[in-house]
Motif scaffolding. Structure first.
Motif, PDB file in Angstrom:
ATOM      1  N   ALA A  86       0.840  -1.206   0.000  1.00  0.00           N
ATOM      2  CA  ALA A  86       0.000   0.000   0.000  1.00  0.00           C
ATOM      3  C   ALA A  86       0.874   1.256   0.000  1.00  0.00           C
ATOM      4  O   ALA A  86       0.609   2.222  -0.727  1.00  0.00           O
ATOM      5  N   MET A  87       1.914   1.265   0.817  1.00  0.00           N
ATOM      6  CA  MET A  87       2.834   2.405   0.878  1.00  0.00           C
ATOM      7  C   MET A  87       3.526   2.612  -0.462  1.00  0.00           C
ATOM      8  O   MET A  87       3.631   3.752  -0.958  1.00  0.00           O
ATOM      9  N   LEU A  88       3.979   1.530  -1.067  1.00  0.00           N
ATOM     10  CA  LEU A  88       4.641   1.623  -2.365  1.00  0.00           C
ATOM     11  C   LEU A  88       3.683   2.178  -3.416  1.00  0.00           C
ATOM     12  O   LEU A  88       4.068   3.014  -4.252  1.00  0.00           O
ATOM     13  N   SER A  89       2.447   1.745  -3.392  1.00  0.00           N
ATOM     14  CA  SER A  89       1.450   2.238  -4.345  1.00  0.00           C
ATOM     15  C   SER A  89       1.282   3.742  -4.237  1.00  0.00           C
ATOM     16  O   SER A  89       1.267   4.455  -5.252  1.00  0.00           O
ATOM     17  N   MET A  90       1.171   4.239  -3.008  1.00  0.00           N
ATOM     18  CA  MET A  90       0.958   5.677  -2.818  1.00  0.00           C
ATOM     19  C   MET A  90       2.211   6.483  -3.163  1.00  0.00           C
ATOM     20  O   MET A  90       2.116   7.582  -3.717  1.00  0.00           O
ATOM     21  N   VAL A  91       3.380   5.945  -2.858  1.00  0.00           N
ATOM     22  CA  VAL A  91       4.631   6.640  -3.195  1.00  0.00           C
ATOM     23  C   VAL A  91       4.805   6.721  -4.708  1.00  0.00           C
ATOM     24  O   VAL A  91       5.135   7.785  -5.258  1.00  0.00           O
ATOM     25  N   LEU A  92       4.578   5.612  -5.412  1.00  0.00           N
ATOM     26  CA  LEU A  92       4.715   5.626  -6.871  1.00  0.00           C
ATOM     27  C   LEU A  92       3.657   6.513  -7.510  1.00  0.00           C
ATOM     28  O   LEU A  92       3.946   7.248  -8.461  1.00  0.00           O
ATOM     29  N   LYS A  93       2.449   6.464  -7.007  1.00  0.00           N
ATOM     30  CA  LYS A  93       1.370   7.281  -7.572  1.00  0.00           C
ATOM     31  C   LYS A  93       1.653   8.765  -7.372  1.00  0.00           C
ATOM     32  O   LYS A  93       1.410   9.584  -8.263  1.00  0.00           O
ATOM     33  N   ASP A  94       2.194   9.124  -6.216  1.00  0.00           N
ATOM     34  CA  ASP A  94       2.436  10.537  -5.914  1.00  0.00           C
ATOM     35  C   ASP A  94       3.647  11.091  -6.666  1.00  0.00           C
ATOM     36  O   ASP A  94       3.590  12.204  -7.191  1.00  0.00           O
ATOM     37  N   GLY A  95       4.723  10.299  -6.739  1.00  0.00           N
ATOM     38  CA  GLY A  95       5.963  10.860  -7.270  1.00  0.00           C
ATOM     39  C   GLY A  95       6.429  10.337  -8.605  1.00  0.00           C
ATOM     40  O   GLY A  95       7.365  10.904  -9.200  1.00  0.00           O
ATOM     41  N   PHE A  96       5.781   9.257  -9.120  1.00  0.00           N
ATOM     42  CA  PHE A  96       6.341   8.620 -10.305  1.00  0.00           C
ATOM     43  C   PHE A  96       5.307   8.313 -11.389  1.00  0.00           C
ATOM     44  O   PHE A  96       5.605   8.435 -12.574  1.00  0.00           O
ATOM     45  N   ASP A  97       4.118   7.869 -11.010  1.00  0.00           N
ATOM     46  CA  ASP A  97       3.156   7.374 -11.992  1.00  0.00           C
ATOM     47  C   ASP A  97       1.747   7.552 -11.435  1.00  0.00           C
ATOM     48  O   ASP A  97       1.263   6.720 -10.671  1.00  0.00           O
ATOM     49  N   ASP A  98       1.072   8.637 -11.827  1.00  0.00           N
ATOM     50  CA  ASP A  98      -0.250   8.923 -11.247  1.00  0.00           C
ATOM     51  C   ASP A  98      -1.365   8.084 -11.864  1.00  0.00           C
ATOM     52  O   ASP A  98      -2.525   8.205 -11.466  1.00  0.00           O
ATOM     53  N   ASP A  99      -1.042   7.200 -12.821  1.00  0.00           N
ATOM     54  CA  ASP A  99      -2.047   6.322 -13.422  1.00  0.00           C
ATOM     55  C   ASP A  99      -1.741   4.858 -13.103  1.00  0.00           C
ATOM     56  O   ASP A  99      -2.069   3.946 -13.855  1.00  0.00           O
ATOM     57  N   LEU A 100      -1.137   4.650 -11.940  1.00  0.00           N
ATOM     58  CA  LEU A 100      -0.713   3.329 -11.496  1.00  0.00           C
ATOM     59  C   LEU A 100      -1.922   2.451 -11.174  1.00  0.00           C
ATOM     60  O   LEU A 100      -2.935   2.913 -10.671  1.00  0.00           O
ATOM     61  N   GLY A 101      -1.805   1.158 -11.449  1.00  0.00           N
ATOM     62  CA  GLY A 101      -2.787   0.179 -11.003  1.00  0.00           C
ATOM     63  C   GLY A 101      -2.263  -0.557  -9.785  1.00  0.00           C
ATOM     64  O   GLY A 101      -1.052  -0.719  -9.608  1.00  0.00           O
ATOM     65  N   ALA A 102      -3.161  -1.011  -8.913  1.00  0.00           N
ATOM     66  CA  ALA A 102      -2.729  -1.735  -7.709  1.00  0.00           C
ATOM     67  C   ALA A 102      -3.875  -2.562  -7.162  1.00  0.00           C
ATOM     68  O   ALA A 102      -5.043  -2.178  -7.271  1.00  0.00           O
ATOM     69  N   VAL A 103      -3.528  -3.678  -6.554  1.00  0.00           N
ATOM     70  CA  VAL A 103      -4.474  -4.494  -5.787  1.00  0.00           C
ATOM     71  C   VAL A 103      -3.791  -4.892  -4.483  1.00  0.00           C
ATOM     72  O   VAL A 103      -2.725  -5.500  -4.492  1.00  0.00           O
ATOM     73  N   ILE A 104      -4.434  -4.517  -3.372  1.00  0.00           N
ATOM     74  CA  ILE A 104      -3.908  -4.769  -2.029  1.00  0.00           C
ATOM     75  C   ILE A 104      -4.927  -5.623  -1.278  1.00  0.00           C
ATOM     76  O   ILE A 104      -6.133  -5.470  -1.459  1.00  0.00           O
ATOM     77  N   GLY A 105      -4.446  -6.488  -0.403  1.00  0.00           N
ATOM     78  CA  GLY A 105      -5.337  -7.388   0.316  1.00  0.00           C
ATOM     79  C   GLY A 105      -5.949  -6.808   1.566  1.00  0.00           C
ATOM     80  O   GLY A 105      -6.212  -7.545   2.534  1.00  0.00           O
ATOM     81  N   ALA A 106      -6.199  -5.524   1.597  1.00  0.00           N
ATOM     82  CA  ALA A 106      -6.842  -4.878   2.743  1.00  0.00           C
ATOM     83  C   ALA A 106      -7.394  -3.543   2.276  1.00  0.00           C
ATOM     84  O   ALA A 106      -7.098  -3.086   1.159  1.00  0.00           O
ATOM     85  N   ASP A 107      -8.192  -2.921   3.111  1.00  0.00           N
ATOM     86  CA  ASP A 107      -8.727  -1.603   2.794  1.00  0.00           C
ATOM     87  C   ASP A 107      -7.670  -0.538   3.077  1.00  0.00           C
ATOM     88  O   ASP A 107      -7.028  -0.548   4.134  1.00  0.00           O
ATOM     89  N   VAL A 108      -7.499   0.362   2.116  1.00  0.00           N
ATOM     90  CA  VAL A 108      -6.495   1.421   2.214  1.00  0.00           C
ATOM     91  C   VAL A 108      -7.230   2.760   2.202  1.00  0.00           C
ATOM     92  O   VAL A 108      -7.881   3.088   1.211  1.00  0.00           O
ATOM     93  N   PRO A 109      -7.166   3.544   3.268  1.00  0.00           N
ATOM     94  CA  PRO A 109      -7.933   4.791   3.334  1.00  0.00           C
ATOM     95  C   PRO A 109      -7.709   5.743   2.172  1.00  0.00           C
ATOM     96  O   PRO A 109      -8.620   6.468   1.786  1.00  0.00           O
ATOM     97  N   GLN A 110      -6.522   5.737   1.573  1.00  0.00           N
ATOM     98  CA  GLN A 110      -6.227   6.669   0.485  1.00  0.00           C
ATOM     99  C   GLN A 110      -6.622   6.142  -0.893  1.00  0.00           C
ATOM    100  O   GLN A 110      -6.529   6.861  -1.870  1.00  0.00           O
ATOM    101  N   PHE A 111      -7.072   4.892  -0.965  1.00  0.00           N
ATOM    102  CA  PHE A 111      -7.557   4.345  -2.225  1.00  0.00           C
ATOM    103  C   PHE A 111      -9.015   4.763  -2.432  1.00  0.00           C
ATOM    104  O   PHE A 111      -9.708   5.107  -1.468  1.00  0.00           O
ATOM    105  N   PRO A 112      -9.514   4.748  -3.658  1.00  0.00           N
ATOM    106  CA  PRO A 112     -10.911   5.118  -3.906  1.00  0.00           C
ATOM    107  C   PRO A 112     -11.871   4.305  -3.042  1.00  0.00           C
ATOM    108  O   PRO A 112     -11.755   3.087  -2.940  1.00  0.00           O
ATOM    109  N   ASP A 113     -12.800   5.012  -2.389  1.00  0.00           N
ATOM    110  CA  ASP A 113     -13.812   4.386  -1.536  1.00  0.00           C
ATOM    111  C   ASP A 113     -13.198   3.563  -0.409  1.00  0.00           C
ATOM    112  O   ASP A 113     -13.812   2.602   0.079  1.00  0.00           O
TER     113      ASP A 113
END
Length: 609
Positions: A229-256
């Protein structure tokens, strides 16, 4: 009882049915993984064997029918049932039963337009249902009960059935995805096999979903959810804002507050689960391994079996890719040896000898501050809004991975050639590290990972935590003590599965030394029906805990009542200096404790949430 020693994905199995039971006769295979005994019913003699782990011991599965017959099964390297290798041979007694329609050849993944998810309310499949909806598929699914996740996926456009029935499988369904939690004999699984609809395990579906992407797969016995989840947010913020991700838990910063990012770029971050050998269907460009320790004892009979499974995972890193491992962890170092020669291996950690490290760790208000170092060269100071040494390591793994990919041009929109991480521009590492800082500082964590739930007046602060292994309990308590040095920390722990409690009993006994008070509730059996060792119990654990005083209370509600009584007593004594920190711990139903406690106390104390 028979022992399936080292059976692998891609294994040809001979299973003989006689006197109503299925027995393993022989198995020869390739790859890493293993198999679960499947149900052989007269309505589908070919059955389905699902991945279960390496060399496990299990009871022979019950089967319907009385006649003797043998059936050959084969799973391909992706863990899918391959009907072309199924051979039916009936012994002396003839049978009038007609074998079911063999499963269709695996369709082109891009042509699938209607998907049915069996177990759609679980954390694993609900997020895949959302991804399928985002891709424009018609989605249906079923689960044994309604819940927040079924409601969310219905709101997003899926058709959801409560209960399992063959009638739930629509006429136009192209593919069926089944949760590993679905038991043998599920009528929808039977119907899919009978109709020849391709049937996928979650991990196989994920492998196909990510096959055309540059996959960054995060694995590890502990920490993979937070790290991915941390890696997803770091890459989305600083490297790739159109990143795809699937995490096995709810992440407050992900949609919904869900578990997926629905980006369409080349990059895709995935939490890679080792349970059932699930990650063996993946082909990562970058694999990040946080640690490797014995866990899931119902699947893996030994630590070596776990390591063999992880070796299979790291051996699947694509040419030109990279394996990033925590060098502080002996298990992670051991599996790194299985990395392909075409793969770059990079280590990180706090101990000497790692390529990437962190120094000058400083606990500060709301988190931890440290300096990132590569080969003795400081590259920048970063802050993470999280406590705990384990989270420093998680963040360091994220920084290493993001910087390596950035330095290799992974995010260059003009790049047309395959990524080659051996070509990383080492002079740009400092710049790449700086690009991670904003995402790290903004990271808000993952639900159920030392998650702040309620602030109950001046009485107590309530957290909920997923820790269910001794190593995780110690890490969470170390983080809690970093945040609350002088406060009393009370833990309510619900053991998760009887097999785990039995295997790690001695480690559990010493795991709570960072707490001031412990309550143990009855074990959450999950997929297990009863204790496998009558001499081991949750009540016995409470009597054996070393360090803080501990008590056994069978029901969660009993624990809530005890907490209310003890909080009231401490408050009236006038001895309370700081609010008591209460942490519910476990992977089962214990997560409800925080809300129940607030409900019970709401009439007496002001709630400051």
């Amino acid at each position: 009882m028979m022992r399936s020693e080292g059976l692998m994905l891609g294994t040809t199995i001979a299973a003989q049915r006689c006197s109503g039971h299925t027995k393993l006769v022989r198995g020869v295979g390739r790859g890493v993984g293993a198999l679960r005994y499947g149900r052989l019913g007269p309505q589908h003699s070919c059955g389905v064997l699902r991945g279960r782990g390496v060399g496990i011991r299990t009871n022979a599965a019950k089967a319907q029918g009385k006649r003797d017959e043998s059936v050959l099964f084969r799973f391909n390297d992706a863990g899918e049932f391959d009907s072309s290798d199924t051979v039916f041979s009936v012994n002396a007694q003839a049978s009038s039963e007609t074998p079911p329609t063999p499963p269709k050849r695996d369709p082109d993944f891009s042509t699938i337009s209607s998907v049915h998810f069996i177990g759609i309310g679980g954390a694993g499949l609900s997020v895949l249902a959302h991804v399928a909806l985002e891709q424009g598929c018609t989605v249906s699914g079923s689960d044994i009960a309604d819940g927040p996740r079924t409601e969310a996926v219905k709101k997003a456009g899926a058709t959801v059935f409560v209960g399992h029935s063959a009638d739930n499988l629509g006429e136009d369904v192209d593919a069926v995805v089944v949760s590993s939690a679905v038991p043998e004999g599920n009528p929808e699984v039977d119907a899919a096999i009978g109709r020849g609809i391709p049937l996928y395990k979650r991990e196989t579906w994920l492998g196909k979903l990510t096959a055309t992407r540059e996959l960054v797969a995060v694995a590890g016995t502990h920490g993979k959810t937070t790290t991915s989840a941390m890696l997803s947010m770091v890459l989305k913020d600083g490297f790739d804002d159109d990143l795809g991700a699937v995490i096995g838990a709810d992440v407050p910063q992900f949609p919904d507050c869900g578990g997926a990012l629905h980006g369409s770029s080349k990059r895709f971050v995935l939490e890679a689960d080792e349970y059932d050998g699930a990650f063996l269907s993946l082909l990562p460009t970058v694999a990040l391994v946080t640690n490797v320790e014995w866990e899931h004892v119902d699947v893996y009979p030994s630590e070596e079996a776990v390591r063999e499974s992880f070796k299979g995972f790291v051996s699947r890193v694509r040419p030109g890719g990279a394996l990033v491992v925590c060098g502080d962890d002996g298990g992670a170092r051991a599996v790194a040896a299985a990395a392909p020669a075409t793969c770059r291996v990079v280590t990180y950690g706090l101990e000497p000898g790692n390529e990437w490290s962190a120094t000058m760790l400083t606990p500060v208000q709301g988190g931890t501050d440290f300096v990132v170092v590569r080969n003795a060269m400081p590259l920048g100071r970063v802050f993470i809004p999280m406590a705990g040494i384990h989270n420093v390591l998680n963040a360091l793994g994220v920084i290493t991975t993001a910087a390596l990919m950035g330095a290799a041009g992974a995010f260059d929109p003009n790049r047309t050639s395959p990524l080659n991480l051996d070509l990383a521009d080492e002079d740009s590492f400092q710049e790449q590290v700086q690009k991670t800082t904003k995402g790290l500082e903004a990271f808000r964590g993952v639900c159920r990972r030392l998650e702040l739930k309620h602030n109950i007046g001046d009485e107590c602060i309530v957290y909920d935590d997923y820790a269910h292994h001794p190593t995780e309990i110690r890490a969470s308590l170390q983080a809690a003590r970093q945040m609350y040095q002088d406060a009393k920390i009370w833990v309510v722990f619900q053991p998760h599965t009887y097999s785990r409690l039995a295997q790690f009993y001695d480690d559990f006994v010493t795991a709570f030394s960072g707490a001031d008070r412990v309550i143990i509730t009855e074990t959450f059996g999950a997929r297990e029906e009863s204790s496998i060792d009558e001499g081991v119990s949750a009540e016995g654990l409470a009597e054996s805990v070393l360090g803080p005083p501990a008590a056994y209370l069978k029901d969660i509600q009993d624990a809530v009542e005890r907490l209310v009584w003890e909080l009231t007593a401490v408050t009236k004594s006038g001895l309370m200096v700081e609010p008591v920190v209460i942490i519910s711990m476990g992977a089962g139903s214990i997560t409800c404790l925080a809300d129940r406690l607030v409900e019970r106390m709401s009439g007496e104390i002001e709630i400051l949430d």
